[in-house]
Design a protein around this motif. Sequence first.
Motif, PDB file in Angstrom:
ATOM      1  N   PRO A  23      44.363 -76.577   7.498  1.00 47.45           N
ATOM      2  CA  PRO A  23      43.888 -75.434   8.278  1.00 47.45           C
ATOM      3  C   PRO A  23      44.591 -74.124   7.939  1.00 47.45           C
ATOM      4  CG  PRO A  23      45.257 -76.858   9.630  1.00 47.45           C
ATOM      5  CD  PRO A  23      45.078 -77.552   8.319  1.00 47.45           C
ATOM      6  N   THR A  24      43.838 -73.035   8.107  1.00 47.76           N
ATOM      7  CA  THR A  24      44.417 -71.708   7.952  1.00 47.76           C
ATOM      8  C   THR A  24      45.082 -71.277   9.251  1.00 47.76           C
ATOM      9  OG1 THR A  24      42.258 -70.751   8.504  1.00 47.76           O
ATOM     10  CG2 THR A  24      42.787 -70.993   6.164  1.00 47.76           C
ATOM     11  N   ARG A  25      44.733 -71.924  10.342  1.00 43.91           N
ATOM     12  CA  ARG A  25      45.356 -71.692  11.644  1.00 43.91           C
ATOM     13  C   ARG A  25      45.285 -72.989  12.436  1.00 43.91           C
ATOM     14  NH1 ARG A  25      43.265 -67.541  16.365  1.00 43.91           N
ATOM     15  NH2 ARG A  25      44.967 -67.940  17.815  1.00 43.91           N
ATOM     16  N   LEU A  26      46.380 -73.336  13.095  1.00 44.42           N
ATOM     17  CA  LEU A  26      46.400 -74.539  13.912  1.00 44.42           C
ATOM     18  C   LEU A  26      47.374 -74.347  15.064  1.00 44.42           C
ATOM     19  CD1 LEU A  26      45.624 -77.500  14.465  1.00 44.42           C
ATOM     20  CD2 LEU A  26      47.456 -78.170  12.897  1.00 44.42           C
ATOM     21  N   GLU A  27      46.878 -74.545  16.266  1.00 44.96           N
ATOM     22  CA  GLU A  27      47.715 -74.522  17.465  1.00 44.96           C
ATOM     23  C   GLU A  27      47.429 -75.791  18.251  1.00 44.96           C
ATOM     24  OE1 GLU A  27      47.407 -70.924  19.808  1.00 44.96           O
ATOM     25  OE2 GLU A  27      47.004 -69.750  17.985  1.00 44.96           O
ATOM     26  N   VAL A  28      48.469 -76.529  18.540  1.00 42.82           N
ATOM     27  CA  VAL A  28      48.368 -77.733  19.364  1.00 42.82           C
ATOM     28  C   VAL A  28      49.208 -77.472  20.606  1.00 42.82           C
ATOM     29  CG1 VAL A  28      48.811 -80.205  19.503  1.00 42.82           C
ATOM     30  CG2 VAL A  28      48.057 -79.193  17.327  1.00 42.82           C
ATOM     31  N   ILE A  29      48.545 -77.426  21.747  1.00 36.56           N
ATOM     32  CA  ILE A  29      49.200 -77.055  22.998  1.00 36.56           C
ATOM     33  C   ILE A  29      49.177 -78.245  23.946  1.00 36.56           C
ATOM     34  CG2 ILE A  29      49.131 -75.477  24.968  1.00 36.56           C
ATOM     35  CD1 ILE A  29      47.379 -73.725  22.798  1.00 36.56           C
ATOM     36  N   ASN A  30      50.351 -78.628  24.409  1.00 41.28           N
ATOM     37  CA  ASN A  30      50.464 -79.707  25.383  1.00 41.28           C
ATOM     38  C   ASN A  30      50.220 -79.118  26.773  1.00 41.28           C
ATOM     39  OD1 ASN A  30      51.283 -81.695  27.175  1.00 41.28           O
ATOM     40  ND2 ASN A  30      52.900 -82.432  25.846  1.00 41.28           N
ATOM     41  N   ASP A  31      49.076 -79.458  27.345  1.00 46.25           N
ATOM     42  CA  ASP A  31      48.678 -78.971  28.669  1.00 46.25           C
ATOM     43  C   ASP A  31      48.991 -79.967  29.781  1.00 46.25           C
ATOM     44  OD1 ASP A  31      47.496 -76.557  27.757  1.00 46.25           O
ATOM     45  OD2 ASP A  31      45.664 -77.633  27.226  1.00 46.25           O
ATOM     46  N   SER A  32      49.741 -81.000  29.481  1.00 47.85           N
ATOM     47  CA  SER A  32      49.955 -82.089  30.435  1.00 47.85           C
ATOM     48  C   SER A  32      50.552 -81.626  31.758  1.00 47.85           C
ATOM     49  CB  SER A  32      50.839 -83.164  29.805  1.00 47.85           C
ATOM     50  OG  SER A  32      50.219 -83.660  28.627  1.00 47.85           O
ATOM     51  N   ALA A  33      51.481 -80.690  31.715  1.00 49.94           N
ATOM     52  CA  ALA A  33      52.131 -80.234  32.951  1.00 49.94           C
ATOM     53  C   ALA A  33      51.127 -79.620  33.920  1.00 49.94           C
ATOM     54  CB  ALA A  33      53.233 -79.234  32.624  1.00 49.94           C
ATOM     55  N   ARG A  34      50.084 -78.998  33.389  1.00 50.62           N
ATOM     56  CA  ARG A  34      49.054 -78.395  34.244  1.00 50.62           C
ATOM     57  C   ARG A  34      48.199 -79.450  34.940  1.00 50.62           C
ATOM     58  NH1 ARG A  34      45.754 -74.916  30.471  1.00 50.62           N
ATOM     59  NH2 ARG A  34      44.369 -75.089  32.236  1.00 50.62           N
ATOM     60  N   HIS A  35      48.264 -80.697  34.466  1.00 54.33           N
ATOM     61  CA  HIS A  35      47.421 -81.760  35.008  1.00 54.33           C
ATOM     62  C   HIS A  35      48.235 -82.824  35.751  1.00 54.33           C
ATOM     63  CE1 HIS A  35      43.846 -80.289  32.917  1.00 54.33           C
ATOM     64  NE2 HIS A  35      44.686 -79.954  31.955  1.00 54.33           N
ATOM     65  N   ARG A  36      49.484 -82.528  36.014  1.00 53.06           N
ATOM     66  CA  ARG A  36      50.355 -83.476  36.713  1.00 53.06           C
ATOM     67  C   ARG A  36      49.710 -83.883  38.035  1.00 53.06           C
ATOM     68  NH1 ARG A  36      55.155 -80.834  36.333  1.00 53.06           N
ATOM     69  NH2 ARG A  36      55.390 -81.743  34.274  1.00 53.06           N
ATOM     70  N   GLY A  37      49.606 -85.183  38.253  1.00 56.34           N
ATOM     71  CA  GLY A  37      49.024 -85.697  39.492  1.00 56.34           C
ATOM     72  C   GLY A  37      47.513 -85.835  39.455  1.00 56.34           C
TER      73      GLY A  37
END
Length: 96
Positions: A23-37
Motif C-alpha cells: 500500500p501507498t497508505r495504510l492505517e490500522v487503528i485499534n478501536d477496541s477501547a471504544r467498544h468495551r462492554g
Amino acid sequence: MTHPHTMSVDEEITTLLTQAFAPTRLEVINDSARHRGHAGDDGSGASHFSILIEAPAFAGRTRLERQRLVIRALGDIPGNRVHAVAIRAAAPGEGA
C-alpha cells in the motif's frame, strides 16, 4: 520476519496487508477501547479495528470487491480472532 503469533493483532494486520498490497497508505487503528462492554468485546483489547488502505490493486474495483480482497488477505483474523473490522479501501489519488 517475526512469527505471526508473537505479533500484536494490529502488527499482524499491518504485515499481512503490506505483503498483499504494497500500500501507498495504510492505517490500522485499534478501536477496541471504544467498544468495551459491547457485543464482541472479549476483553483482549484487540476485538475491533478500523483499516484505511490505499493501494494500486484497488483501481477499477468496486467498494465490495476491495473489501473482499482485504478480508481475504487477513485470513482467519476477521470473524474468528477479531469481532469487527471496518475497512476503507481506495486506489491512489482517490483520497481514502
